[in-house]
Design a protein around this motif. Sequence first.
Motif, short mmCIF file in Angstrom:
data_model
loop_
_atom_site.label_atom_id
_atom_site.label_comp_id
_atom_site.label_asym_id
_atom_site.label_seq_id
_atom_site.Cartn_x
_atom_site.Cartn_y
_atom_site.Cartn_z
N UNK A 26 8.25 84.02 37.17
CA UNK A 26 9.01 82.89 37.70
C UNK A 26 10.23 83.38 38.46
N UNK A 27 10.73 82.57 39.37
CA UNK A 27 12.02 82.79 40.02
C UNK A 27 12.79 81.48 39.98
N UNK A 28 14.08 81.59 40.13
CA UNK A 28 14.89 80.38 40.04
C UNK A 28 15.42 79.93 41.39
N UNK A 29 15.62 78.62 41.50
CA UNK A 29 16.29 78.05 42.65
C UNK A 29 17.46 77.25 42.10
N UNK A 30 18.63 77.45 42.69
CA UNK A 30 19.80 76.75 42.18
C UNK A 30 20.22 75.65 43.12
N UNK A 31 20.64 74.55 42.55
CA UNK A 31 21.25 73.52 43.37
C UNK A 31 22.39 72.95 42.54
N UNK A 32 23.60 73.39 42.85
CA UNK A 32 24.74 72.99 42.03
C UNK A 32 24.52 73.43 40.60
N UNK A 33 24.63 72.48 39.68
CA UNK A 33 24.45 72.77 38.27
C UNK A 33 22.98 72.92 37.90
N UNK A 34 22.14 72.38 38.75
CA UNK A 34 20.71 72.31 38.42
C UNK A 34 20.01 73.64 38.74
N UNK A 43 -3.62 82.58 38.53
CA UNK A 43 -4.54 82.06 39.57
C UNK A 43 -3.78 81.57 40.80
N UNK A 44 -2.52 81.96 40.92
CA UNK A 44 -1.70 81.60 42.07
C UNK A 44 -1.48 80.10 42.21
N UNK A 45 -1.40 79.42 41.09
CA UNK A 45 -0.90 78.04 41.18
C UNK A 45 0.61 78.09 41.04
N UNK A 46 1.29 77.16 41.70
CA UNK A 46 2.75 77.13 41.62
C UNK A 46 3.22 75.86 40.94
N UNK A 47 4.24 75.99 40.13
CA UNK A 47 4.81 74.83 39.45
C UNK A 47 6.33 74.93 39.48
N UNK A 48 6.99 73.77 39.48
CA UNK A 48 8.45 73.78 39.42
C UNK A 48 8.89 72.94 38.23
N UNK A 49 9.74 73.53 37.40
CA UNK A 49 10.27 72.83 36.22
C UNK A 49 11.76 73.05 36.16
N UNK A 50 12.47 72.11 35.59
CA UNK A 50 13.87 72.40 35.34
C UNK A 50 13.92 73.58 34.38
#
Lengths: 114, 816
Positions: A26-34, A43-50
Amino acid sequence: MSAVSMALDSSLVDIGSIHDVPQRGARCVKKGELTIAIFRTAEDQFFALEDKCPHKNGPLSQGIVHDGCVTCPLHNWVISLKTGQAQGADEGATKTYTVIVRDERLLLDLEELS
Amino acid sequence: MSKQKLVVIGNGMAPGRMLEHLLELAPDQYEITIFNAEPRVNYDRIMLSPVLSGEKDYEEIIIHGDGWYINNNITLYKGHKVVDIDREAQTVTSEHGVVESYDKLVIATGSNPFIIPVPGHDLAGVLSYRDLDDVTAMMLAAQARDKAVVIGGGLLGLEAAAGLQARGMDVTVVHLMPTLMERQLDPSAGYLLQRELESRGIKVKTSANTKQILGDKKVTGLELDDGEIIDCSLVVMAVGIRPSTWLADNAGLEIERGIKVDPQMRTSDPNILSVGECAQVVGQVYGLVAPLYEMARIAAHTLSGDDSQEFVHLDTATKLKVTGIDLFSVGDFAEGEDRDEIVLRDANAGIYKRVILKDEKIIGAVLYGETADGAWYNDLKKKATDISEMRDTLIFGQAYQGGAAMDPMAAVAALPDDAEICGCNGICKSQIVGAINEKGLTSLDEVRAHTKASASCGTCTGLVEQLMALTLGDDFDPDAEKSMCPCTDLGHGDVRRLIKAKSLKTIPAVMQELEWKTSCGCAKCRPALNYYLVCDWPDEYADDYQSRFINERVHANIQKDGTYSVVPRMWGGMTSSKELRAIADVVDKFEIPSVKVTGGQRIDMLGIKKEDLPAVWADLGKAGFVSGQAYAKGLRTVKTCVGSDWCRFGTQDSTGLGIKLEKFMWGSWTPAKLKLAVSGCPRNCAEATCKDIGIICVDSGYEIHFAGAAGLDIKGTEILGNVSTENEALEHVVALAQMYREQGFYLERIYKWAARIGLDEIRSQIMDNEERRQEYFDRFVFSQKFAQVDPWSERVSGKDKHEFKPMAALQLEAAE
Ligand code: SRM
Ligand SMILES: Cc1cc2nc3c(=O)[nH]c(=O)nc-3n(C[C@H](O)[C@H](O)[C@H](O)COP(=O)(O)OP(=O)(O)OC[C@H]3O[C@@H](n4cnc5c(N)ncnc54)[C@H](O)[C@@H]3O)c2cc1C
Ligand code: SF4
Ligand code: FES
């Protein structure tokens, strides 16, 4: 491209290439506090979770990724990447977001994040 | 139709069960709000005793986690005591001023522990035994390892006494009546119980009345009526409970011993129900969960609009949850003109059994020391079976009925389908067998999850396992080598053997060849496989970082807030002004919030942001530090004492040997963590005799120890053997470590491995077989070529850069 997806496009933002995220990692993406964790399965599926475990806010991005789930590094809850739901006897859910893969780029929907 | 409002006061075991039933019967009928004076979710109060004794954690006894309330749309006010019910307006008010209106209200306020109003009852150090706060307070008080008195020799008092003793306190039980647990046990069984407790070191004073509790601000002792004074710093009162009825009383509901309810659990106000210990139904109040769960079931029906269910009184069997004490009692066991009894005593074995008969039917039973027949007697009693036919053999138990003695399995097989197995949850044999067959259950945990049998107090676990064995036949083997995880049926031993035998050198190869049931394993098997492959093919296997736990992936310890801690090596616990200055500079530069000396003779910097890790390491690296691997299933610390360098008793250079060992062995991965220590003489200041491997220096050389434990278990080491030179000591220790590396199961500490392999086997391979020892040593040295790379300097030079940086930071949009 249809009118509908055109309209949506205006709120999409490019966060990087699919190669930036390791398989079963996993890698992170930041947006302000989030902080949003972008997961990539074997299998190269991508998901985004808090990046917050429903148990005690453990950073899920630091967990082990397996079979469509991630095991939280703090107390081993297993969270489904697809639904954000805790598996097994544990109860709780993490917020999920849509990730779009287009031409090897990863896109998030800004509207969903605000 | 809009939902009706249901408000529940109290969030204990009874209403918790009621809501489970109600959500099944009428999931959409109510909008539910709960007020709970305790600041927590619903937990298994029965299991507080195992928490007190240290056998369980609070987390393990939670019944409904926070998620359950969220998923079922239930609002739970934690820490809100309801102080008023307004029946006119149909509202309740909490002490924090929250007002909720209701269409239906359920009062489930449980009971309050009774406090005897003797002088001193309000001193600090006087506790009751009812909720988690009481347990926490007792655990804190027990840290003083001082003296405690428990007033009350009933079920709760004895469980508290046993728990406090397990926590290291010196405990005296003071009981008013002549024998213990007189409400559940007859005097003979009470006597046996007292003898057992006394043999464990718990003092028991019966026929003893408390006059006063002594102390100024805090408890210092307790005085009995006869003038005897018992010193103590903790008093636990467990003398009984009183249904908590004041709230209902203030609201003008009808009260006797408890809140009066009809057989449908309705109070004198038809919109208000009551369940649990606070309720009085068919003239009785109850203090065990089985009848409360029955109340819960009926109340759920009533709330769903179904009035057909009625509460009927049932005797509940009692068991004491103190490990190693078996007792069982049910029904009426008083003596009387119209009664008969059959008694069996076996003084040597400490067994006592008594069955009480009236008109050739069982009306009560008391069993001590051997309780396997409890379920059978209870069943005969419930069904009012005429026992005249089997009267002669009745007391020997079910096994002796019908001629030949039966083994326990046959006895379980012979139990009728409706025999009750789990008293707490009222689960009978056929329900368990049915669930096993229909749902294909194969493990105890699954049976617990699906039937709730053995999930409350756990005393019926043995019976449930026998039922599983009976139903599943050969498919159930509680002693079988456990499979590694649900992804495979193979155990660790099989997997290790097959990796070698089939030359499997990657995780996908193992999963393919050994027929893994999942596509990419799980968080249990992947780290294990990764270790086995690292150990077996040091030069060929490419370590799979995605299969390592985060700490080993980023070479620091994750903390509860997601920051990390960093522990550099301080060889053998030695440091210098230069090193300390470098650490001080790093702490200042990165504003590291905490610096701590660890239990392993080195320094821990805690609270470092993940992004800062590489820079922290770079600075530490410049001062000559390498990673202390405080996170690794690998070599951790080598503790030493000052030894012959300084100490007037030192026989050898223990510090020097410790440093040599640490420098030789650092970086090696092992099945579980590996900690060493070297002490300069048998005074053992480095605590070598509780380590995985320890050395005690003696005049004639070095005594090598291993297989100690001082973590979850405590165990002194075993002696491997004696050697005379430092080099021999190093060679033996390294060979032993390699043998363990090659044979240990993942997460199996050396003492567990040694117990499995046998001490003699290990001694003969390492001490007596020179050739074998040399082979182990050589293989260790070979693998160190690949392992001894400082992970920190690697990362400073760019390895795994992605781990430490977010991939993107999105701008916050300006408000429009
Ligand atoms: C830092 C330290 C406490 C301290 O402040 O002194 C510590 C901290 C932790 N210990 Fe420990 N242990 C520390 C010395 C010990 C000792 C004492 C010793 O080494 O002499 C023991 C008893 C001996 C032993 O190893 O059994 C000890 C027995 C444990 C255990 C129980 C292991 C067992 O098999 O029984 C755990 C849990 C585990 O490993 O699963 C544990 C786990 C932990 C973890 C890793 C918990 C975790 O998973 O997050 C803690 C990491 C905190 C951190 O991030 O720094 N720690 N821990 C000590 C670090 C020593 C070092 O310099 O490397
Ligand atoms: C240590 C211990 C061991 C036990 N062992 C056994 C055993 O082996 N077998 C067995 O069958 N039973 C056992 N019991 C008894 C069993 O736990 C209880 O019978 C059962 O928990 C009672 O459930 P309840 O829902 O009626 O009340 P409780 O579980 O007591 O819940 C009542 C709740 O209501 C809250 N409350 C009270 N007043 C208010 C108010 N005004 N406003 C809001 N909230 C309020 C309280 O804070 C409490 O959380 C044991 C009990 C203890 C303490
Ligand atoms: S004893 Fe060890 S594991 Fe427990 S809190 Fe302290 S450091 Fe953490
Ligand atoms: S915070 Fe994730 S399991 Fe506890």
